[in-house]
Design a protein around this motif. Structure first.
Motif, PDB file in Angstrom:
ATOM      1  N   GLY A  73      22.621  32.087   5.417  1.00 22.85           N
ATOM      2  CA  GLY A  73      23.260  33.279   5.937  1.00 22.85           C
ATOM      3  C   GLY A  73      24.281  33.027   7.017  1.00 22.85           C
ATOM      4  N   GLY A  74      24.494  31.776   7.390  1.00 21.41           N
ATOM      5  CA  GLY A  74      25.481  31.477   8.418  1.00 21.41           C
ATOM      6  C   GLY A  74      26.882  31.800   7.945  1.00 21.41           C
ATOM      7  N   GLY A  75      27.773  32.106   8.859  1.00 15.19           N
ATOM      8  CA  GLY A  75      29.150  32.392   8.483  1.00 15.19           C
ATOM      9  C   GLY A  75      29.834  33.388   9.379  1.00 15.19           C
ATOM     10  N   ALA A  76      29.081  34.356   9.903  1.00 13.71           N
ATOM     11  CA  ALA A  76      29.676  35.362  10.775  1.00 13.71           C
ATOM     12  C   ALA A  76      30.057  34.735  12.111  1.00 13.71           C
ATOM     13  CB  ALA A  76      28.698  36.510  10.995  1.00 13.71           C
ATOM     14  N   ALA A  77      31.070  35.305  12.750  1.00 11.85           N
ATOM     15  CA  ALA A  77      31.518  34.802  14.041  1.00 11.85           C
ATOM     16  C   ALA A  77      30.403  34.928  15.083  1.00 11.85           C
ATOM     17  CB  ALA A  77      32.751  35.567  14.508  1.00 11.85           C
ATOM     18  N   ARG A  78      30.278  33.929  15.917  1.00 18.55           N
ATOM     19  CA  ARG A  78      29.304  33.952  16.995  1.00 18.55           C
ATOM     20  C   ARG A  78      29.631  32.868  18.008  1.00 18.55           C
ATOM     21  NH1 ARG A  78      23.697  31.879  14.269  1.00 18.55           N
ATOM     22  NH2 ARG A  78      24.700  31.413  12.299  1.00 18.55           N
ATOM     23  N   THR A  79      29.041  33.026  19.184  1.00 20.68           N
ATOM     24  CA  THR A  79      29.101  31.992  20.208  1.00 20.68           C
ATOM     25  C   THR A  79      27.719  31.387  20.331  1.00 20.68           C
ATOM     26  OG1 THR A  79      30.807  33.197  21.442  1.00 20.68           O
ATOM     27  CG2 THR A  79      29.628  31.441  22.598  1.00 20.68           C
ATOM     28  N   VAL A  80      27.643  30.069  20.205  1.00 22.17           N
ATOM     29  CA  VAL A  80      26.381  29.343  20.328  1.00 22.17           C
ATOM     30  C   VAL A  80      26.460  28.437  21.547  1.00 22.17           C
ATOM     31  CG1 VAL A  80      24.875  27.621  19.282  1.00 22.17           C
ATOM     32  CG2 VAL A  80      25.872  29.420  17.871  1.00 22.17           C
ATOM     33  N   ARG A  81      25.470  28.522  22.394  1.00 25.65           N
ATOM     34  CA  ARG A  81      25.373  27.623  23.562  1.00 25.65           C
ATOM     35  C   ARG A  81      24.229  26.655  23.320  1.00 25.65           C
ATOM     36  NH1 ARG A  81      26.836  30.019  29.010  1.00 25.65           N
ATOM     37  NH2 ARG A  81      28.816  29.316  28.101  1.00 25.65           N
ATOM     38  N   ASN A  82      24.569  25.457  22.848  1.00 25.12           N
ATOM     39  CA  ASN A  82      23.574  24.423  22.605  1.00 25.12           C
ATOM     40  C   ASN A  82      23.186  23.760  23.922  1.00 25.12           C
ATOM     41  OD1 ASN A  82      23.658  24.169  19.479  1.00 25.12           O
ATOM     42  ND2 ASN A  82      25.817  24.074  20.071  1.00 25.12           N
ATOM     43  N   VAL A  83      21.893  23.722  24.198  1.00 17.77           N
ATOM     44  CA  VAL A  83      21.401  23.044  25.394  1.00 17.77           C
ATOM     45  C   VAL A  83      20.883  21.680  24.953  1.00 17.77           C
ATOM     46  CG1 VAL A  83      19.797  23.118  27.333  1.00 17.77           C
ATOM     47  CG2 VAL A  83      20.798  25.242  26.449  1.00 17.77           C
ATOM     48  N   VAL A  84      21.474  20.614  25.494  1.00 17.68           N
ATOM     49  CA  VAL A  84      21.105  19.254  25.098  1.00 17.68           C
ATOM     50  C   VAL A  84      20.750  18.449  26.333  1.00 17.68           C
ATOM     51  CG1 VAL A  84      22.712  19.454  23.167  1.00 17.68           C
ATOM     52  CG2 VAL A  84      23.414  18.229  25.236  1.00 17.68           C
ATOM     53  N   HIS A  85      19.950  17.410  26.136  1.00 18.41           N
ATOM     54  CA  HIS A  85      19.473  16.577  27.245  1.00 18.41           C
ATOM     55  C   HIS A  85      20.045  15.174  27.104  1.00 18.41           C
ATOM     56  CE1 HIS A  85      16.770  15.991  30.632  1.00 18.41           C
ATOM     57  NE2 HIS A  85      16.412  14.818  30.119  1.00 18.41           N
ATOM     58  N   THR A  86      20.741  14.709  28.120  1.00 13.19           N
ATOM     59  CA  THR A  86      21.388  13.406  28.057  1.00 13.19           C
ATOM     60  C   THR A  86      20.398  12.283  28.349  1.00 13.19           C
ATOM     61  OG1 THR A  86      22.013  13.469  30.396  1.00 13.19           O
ATOM     62  CG2 THR A  86      23.559  14.411  28.808  1.00 13.19           C
TER      63      THR A  86
END
Length: 418
Positions: A73-86
């Motif tokens: 179902g992905g495809g619509a516009a959105r803002t994603v804030r991925n939180v990652v650990h270095t």
């Protein structure tokens, strides 16, 4: 055409610019004496990713998320804030945005990078071949231009993407990220988003360049035991996190020991079967050898092939493991492997499965399969019931370790073997 291709002037600038206590990683084939302690003796386009640091450009991965599939179902516009650990710091950064599983172009409209501790002060816009907005073709990826950015080690970063189109994702991040649907660009908004998600989307890699990046990275190609299922979500208690912490805090660093640890685990993944995500051989180039600065690969795969019924031949599994080692050696990369962890107590862990598991483990310990062995079986198994996880190390499902179990595995690895 590739968005990873740089103009000549930019390329030139880029170039300038132990049990547990005694359970250790040892060279494969070393003899274990009688009664030995557990483990003793024994741009855009190609999804291969940035070339290993053997190229001498000084880049190394500090975080990685193996792409698994297209989000339904992905495809619509959105803002994603991925939180990652270095796992390693640096003074320059670049990210990779993937459209590996897309069947249409990905409209990447805006991407930013910031530290989670101070997003308003640190947030910067990323560009790709000098542009903030690009189109990533189906099956391709885009590597951002180098960004002067102080990336701290062992810290959370925000990698925010405003995009529309197909979504390549890693659905089980075991942490909390954020998303906002709709046509409003929120990538540069330092505030918290109301919508939360347990997945990573679009972004698959964060590389750094700095004083320590020349040491390179360890990549762990694994299944849900590497992904960290059974550990406390959001607490960074996977065995790869424990290993990264140990490498970071070493007082005396063995010559050649890598600095960062990249987790390329996919829950349900197999060595020969692709029950979840591409199989080990199919993704070995992209998820392991293709990582920037890779020095060592640890392979933790095989138990899902047995439990899913996809493969019951010890010879086939061992041949697959040896093939990965040969491919790594051809690239000048050291390849270590783990024994298959106990699974007793699971319905799928039948007597036939157990017999094959024991045969595979004996061969791994005996040598000629991997260049070195992390004896996960001996580290985790119950002393009085070796087919099962030790109760303190069992998360409760009889397959995935608890926080204590993951810590035991990470603590057992000899940094010198890496």
């Amino acid at each position: 055409m590739s968005t990873r291709t740089r103009p000549a002037w930019l390329a030139a600038v880029t170039v300038l610019v132990v049990a547990v206590l005694c359970a250790v990683v040892v060279p494969s084939g070393a003899a274990a004496g009688a009664g030995a302690a557990a483990g003793l003796g024994a741009g855009q386009g190609s999804e291969a990713g940035p070339d290993p640091g053997a190229g001498g450009d000084g880049w190394a991965g500090t975080w990685y998320s193996a792409p698994v599939e297209a989000e339904p179902g992905g495809g619509a516009a959105r803002t994603v804030r991925n939180v990652v650990h270095t796992t390693m710091g640096g003074s320059r950064a670049r990210i990779t945005v993937s459209n590996l599983f897309g069947t249409a172009p990905l409209d990447l409209r805006h991407a930013t990078l910031a530290t989670a501790a101070a997003p308003a002060r640190t947030m910067r816009t990323l560009t790709f071949h000098g542009r903030a907005r690009i189109s990533v073709p189906p099956g391709g990826q885009a590597v951002s231009d180098p960004l002067t950015f102080e990336v701290p080690a062992a810290a959370d970063l925000y990698m925010s993407v405003y995009a529309a189109g197909p979504v390549t994702w890693h659905p089980q991040a075991l942490g909390t990220s954020y998303e906002v649907p709709g046509e409003t660009d929120r990538a540069a908004d330092p505030g918290a988003f109301a919508g939360t998600t347990g997945a990573w989307r679009y972004v698959t890699a964060l590389d750094v360049q700095g004083p320590e990046s020349a040491r390179g990275s360890v990549v762990v190609l694994g299944d849900s035991i590497t992904e960290g299922v059974g550990s406390t979500p959001g607490a960074d208690r996977r065995w790869t996190d424990v290993l990264a912490e140990r490498l970071r805090n070493l007082r005396e660093r063995p010559a050649g020991a890598p600095r960062a640890v990249l987790n390329a685990g996919i829950g349900g993944n197999g060595l020969l079967t692709g029950r979840s995500g591409p199989s080990g051989p199919d993704r070995f180039q992209r998820d392991a050898l293709g990582r920037a600065g890779v020095r060592t690969v640890i392979v933790e795969l095989g138990i899902n092939d047995l439990l899913s019924g996809g493969e019951r031949s010890a010879d086939a599994l061992l041949a697959g493991m040896r093939d990965l080692m040969r491919r790594g050696h051809a690239r000048g990369v050291r390849v270590l492997g783990t024994t298959l962890a106990p699974c007793g107590g699971l319905r799928a862990c039948t007597a036939e499965v157990e017999a094959v598991r024991e045969t595979v483990n004996a061969a791994i310990r005996g040598g000629g399969v991997y260049e070195g062995v992390i004896d996960m079986d001996r580290i985790l198994r119950a002393p009085d019931s070796p087919r099962e996880l030790s109760p303190p190390y069992d998360s409760g499902d009889h397959l995935h370790p608890s926080d204590a179990g993951y810590r035991a595995v990470g603590a057992a690895i000899d940094p010198g073997a890496l």
